[in-house]
Design an enzyme around this catalytic site. Structure first.
Site, PDB file in Angstrom:
ATOM      1  N   HIS A 140      74.917 -29.486 -50.327  1.00 40.59           N
ATOM      2  CA  HIS A 140      75.563 -28.205 -50.032  1.00 40.59           C
ATOM      3  C   HIS A 140      74.489 -27.172 -49.733  1.00 40.59           C
ATOM      4  O   HIS A 140      73.597 -26.929 -50.556  1.00 40.59           O
ATOM      5  CB  HIS A 140      76.403 -27.764 -51.247  1.00 40.59           C
ATOM      6  CG  HIS A 140      77.234 -26.546 -51.032  1.00 40.59           C
ATOM      7  ND1 HIS A 140      78.449 -26.565 -50.381  1.00 40.59           N
ATOM      8  CD2 HIS A 140      77.029 -25.262 -51.408  1.00 40.59           C
ATOM      9  CE1 HIS A 140      78.955 -25.330 -50.370  1.00 40.59           C
ATOM     10  NE2 HIS A 140      78.113 -24.534 -50.974  1.00 40.59           N
ATOM     11  N   ASP A 198      83.386 -24.544 -55.787  1.00 38.67           N
ATOM     12  CA  ASP A 198      82.005 -24.112 -55.643  1.00 38.67           C
ATOM     13  C   ASP A 198      81.708 -22.947 -56.579  1.00 38.67           C
ATOM     14  O   ASP A 198      82.234 -21.856 -56.389  1.00 38.67           O
ATOM     15  CB  ASP A 198      81.798 -23.673 -54.173  1.00 38.67           C
ATOM     16  CG  ASP A 198      80.375 -23.335 -53.851  1.00 38.67           C
ATOM     17  OD1 ASP A 198      80.130 -22.913 -52.706  1.00 38.67           O
ATOM     18  OD2 ASP A 198      79.510 -23.489 -54.711  1.00 38.67           O
ATOM     19  N   SER A 212      74.092 -28.008 -54.763  1.00 39.78           N
ATOM     20  CA  SER A 212      73.844 -26.797 -53.972  1.00 39.78           C
ATOM     21  C   SER A 212      72.348 -26.488 -54.003  1.00 39.78           C
ATOM     22  O   SER A 212      71.794 -26.187 -55.074  1.00 39.78           O
ATOM     23  CB  SER A 212      74.617 -25.620 -54.586  1.00 39.78           C
ATOM     24  OG  SER A 212      74.235 -24.413 -53.951  1.00 39.78           O
ATOM     25  N   MET A 247      86.489 -21.068 -53.823  1.00 40.81           N
ATOM     26  CA  MET A 247      85.376 -20.489 -54.577  1.00 40.81           C
ATOM     27  C   MET A 247      85.817 -20.285 -56.019  1.00 40.81           C
ATOM     28  O   MET A 247      86.869 -19.675 -56.273  1.00 40.81           O
ATOM     29  CB  MET A 247      84.949 -19.160 -53.972  1.00 40.81           C
ATOM     30  CG  MET A 247      84.247 -19.237 -52.632  1.00 40.81           C
ATOM     31  SD  MET A 247      82.789 -20.285 -52.625  1.00 40.81           S
ATOM     32  CE  MET A 247      81.722 -19.423 -53.762  1.00 40.81           C
ATOM     33  N   MET A 293      73.461 -17.187 -46.517  1.00 38.38           N
ATOM     34  CA  MET A 293      73.907 -15.848 -46.904  1.00 38.38           C
ATOM     35  C   MET A 293      73.204 -14.804 -46.028  1.00 38.38           C
ATOM     36  O   MET A 293      72.016 -14.921 -45.753  1.00 38.38           O
ATOM     37  CB  MET A 293      73.575 -15.589 -48.375  1.00 38.38           C
ATOM     38  CG  MET A 293      74.210 -16.585 -49.331  1.00 38.38           C
ATOM     39  SD  MET A 293      73.813 -16.142 -51.041  1.00 38.38           S
ATOM     40  CE  MET A 293      74.429 -17.608 -51.890  1.00 38.38           C
ATOM     41  N   ASP A 319      73.870 -23.335 -48.860  1.00 38.64           N
ATOM     42  CA  ASP A 319      74.430 -21.984 -48.825  1.00 38.64           C
ATOM     43  C   ASP A 319      73.666 -21.118 -47.842  1.00 38.64           C
ATOM     44  O   ASP A 319      72.449 -21.040 -47.911  1.00 38.64           O
ATOM     45  CB  ASP A 319      74.345 -21.353 -50.221  1.00 38.64           C
ATOM     46  CG  ASP A 319      75.347 -21.968 -51.174  1.00 38.64           C
ATOM     47  OD1 ASP A 319      74.961 -22.308 -52.302  1.00 38.64           O
ATOM     48  OD2 ASP A 319      76.506 -22.122 -50.777  1.00 38.64           O
ATOM     49  N   HIS A 374      77.727 -23.938 -45.972  1.00 40.83           N
ATOM     50  CA  HIS A 374      78.677 -22.901 -46.402  1.00 40.83           C
ATOM     51  C   HIS A 374      78.197 -21.558 -45.888  1.00 40.83           C
ATOM     52  O   HIS A 374      77.213 -21.005 -46.388  1.00 40.83           O
ATOM     53  CB  HIS A 374      78.709 -22.945 -47.946  1.00 40.83           C
ATOM     54  CG  HIS A 374      79.540 -21.889 -48.583  1.00 40.83           C
ATOM     55  ND1 HIS A 374      79.456 -21.636 -49.940  1.00 40.83           N
ATOM     56  CD2 HIS A 374      80.475 -21.038 -48.094  1.00 40.83           C
ATOM     57  CE1 HIS A 374      80.302 -20.643 -50.247  1.00 40.83           C
ATOM     58  NE2 HIS A 374      80.941 -20.272 -49.143  1.00 40.83           N
ATOM     59  N   MET A 379      78.270 -17.972 -45.790  1.00 41.27           N
ATOM     60  CA  MET A 379      78.701 -16.728 -46.427  1.00 41.27           C
ATOM     61  C   MET A 379      78.134 -15.601 -45.565  1.00 41.27           C
ATOM     62  O   MET A 379      77.135 -14.952 -45.903  1.00 41.27           O
ATOM     63  CB  MET A 379      78.182 -16.644 -47.872  1.00 41.27           C
ATOM     64  CG  MET A 379      78.938 -17.553 -48.821  1.00 41.27           C
ATOM     65  SD  MET A 379      78.113 -17.785 -50.387  1.00 41.27           S
ATOM     66  CE  MET A 379      77.034 -19.144 -49.964  1.00 41.27           C
TER      67      MET A 379
HETATM   68  C1  DX5 Z   1      77.446 -19.228 -54.709  1.00 39.49           C
HETATM   69  C2  DX5 Z   1      77.213 -20.529 -53.961  1.00 39.49           C
HETATM   70  C3  DX5 Z   1      77.316 -21.743 -54.843  1.00 39.49           C
HETATM   71  C4  DX5 Z   1      76.340 -21.716 -55.983  1.00 39.49           C
HETATM   72  C5  DX5 Z   1      76.777 -22.739 -56.996  1.00 39.49           C
HETATM   73  O1  DX5 Z   1      77.729 -18.233 -53.781  1.00 39.49           O
HETATM   74  O2  DX5 Z   1      78.177 -20.681 -52.945  1.00 39.49           O
HETATM   75  O3  DX5 Z   1      77.102 -22.922 -54.060  1.00 39.49           O
HETATM   76  O4  DX5 Z   1      75.060 -22.020 -55.502  1.00 39.49           O
HETATM   77  O5  DX5 Z   1      75.861 -22.701 -58.017  1.00 39.49           O
HETATM   78  P1  DX5 Z   1      76.253 -22.942 -59.542  1.00 39.49           P
HETATM   79  O6  DX5 Z   1      76.735 -24.390 -59.610  1.00 39.49           O
HETATM   80  O7  DX5 Z   1      74.934 -22.720 -60.233  1.00 39.49           O
HETATM   81  O8  DX5 Z   1      77.308 -21.981 -59.916  1.00 39.49           O
HETATM   82 ZN    ZN Z   2      78.292 -22.550 -51.654  1.00 42.55          ZN
END
Ligand code: DX5
Ligand code: ZN
Length: 212
Positions: A32, A170, A7, A136, A36, A34, A65, A67
């Site tokens: 991956h 994740d 990620s 999640m 947001m 993210d 992903h 969010m």
């Molecule tokens: C959290 C993200 C994850 C996060 C995972 O909302 O979706 O992808 O970055 O990070 P770790 O492995 O550090 O929990």
């Molecule tokens: Zn994620």
């Protein structure tokens, strides 16, 4: 074999290209990304431009992903930028079935993410329209949280229901808990801090892939 998806939220933002190359040279299977919106989750991260630039250097699929609320307005932006898998959250408003179909129509893998508190039953009607279910294992929004082990049951239940698509977890995944997730039926592991803080991500990834 388990697929490992670093990620990039955990990467050094000032050296994203270097960190991406480091993880690909270490043997990751996907990247991956993210996204947001500071509304669906209390944080902000990455954009279609990040995906576009990553696509120029990436030799592995980009697993994006979302969010965010109202992603329908941005699906084509992320797909045009090069997203290979695009995941929306089951908790948002709107016509999720139409969004999943649009992602598939554009040739992407359609993903549906479930927050820890979201039961499988709320998404059951959408499951046939997905290529990937993202379970999640932390509350979305931040890296570095501990794994919510009760999510193992959600993964095994999906497999017992006959789900044959990708099941991705994740959040909070580490070398010392990945085997349990694989045994429950996981096929893709997203790892942020657990990988980026490793002294030797290549050696770690070799051990992770050997788990099954
Ligand atoms: C959290 C993200 C994850 C996060 C995972 O909302 O979706 O992808 O970055 O990070 P770790 O492995 O550090 O929990
Ligand atoms: Zn994620």
């Amino acid at each position: 074999m388990i697929k490992i998806a670093p990620s990039i939220l955990a990467a050094d933002p000032l050296n994203l290209e270097r960190e991406t190359r480091r993880m690909m040279e270490a043997g990751c299977d996907w990247l991956h990304v993210d996204v947001m919106d500071a509304h669906f989750v209390p944080n902000m991260a990455f954009s279609p431009d990040t995906v576009r630039r990553l696509k120029e250097v990436s030799t592995v699929p980009l697993d994006v992903h979302l969010m965010m609320d109202n992603p329908e307005k941005y699906l084509d932006l992320f797909l045009d930028a090069g997203a290979d898998c695009l995941t929306i959250h089951a908790e948002i408003e709107g016509d999720l079935s139409a969004m999943l179909r649009e992602i598939r129509r554009r040739g992407g893998m359609a993903g549906l993410a479930l927050k820890p508190g979201t039961g499988i039953w709320t998404a059951e009607r959408l499951i046939p329209e997905t290529d990937l279910l993202l379970v999640m294992t932390v509350e979305p929004g931040f890296g570095g949280q501990p794994l919510n082990r009760s999510m193992l049951r959600k993964i095994s239940t999906l497999r017992e229901m006959g789900y044959r698509g990708e099941i991705e977890a994740d959040g909070g995944i580490r070398e010392d808990n990945l085997q349990d997730l694989i045994d429950a039926g996981l096929s893709v592991a997203v790892m942020g801090t657990g990988l980026y803080r490793s002294e030797d991500p290549a050696a770690m990834m070799a051990r992770l892939h050997a788990m099954g």
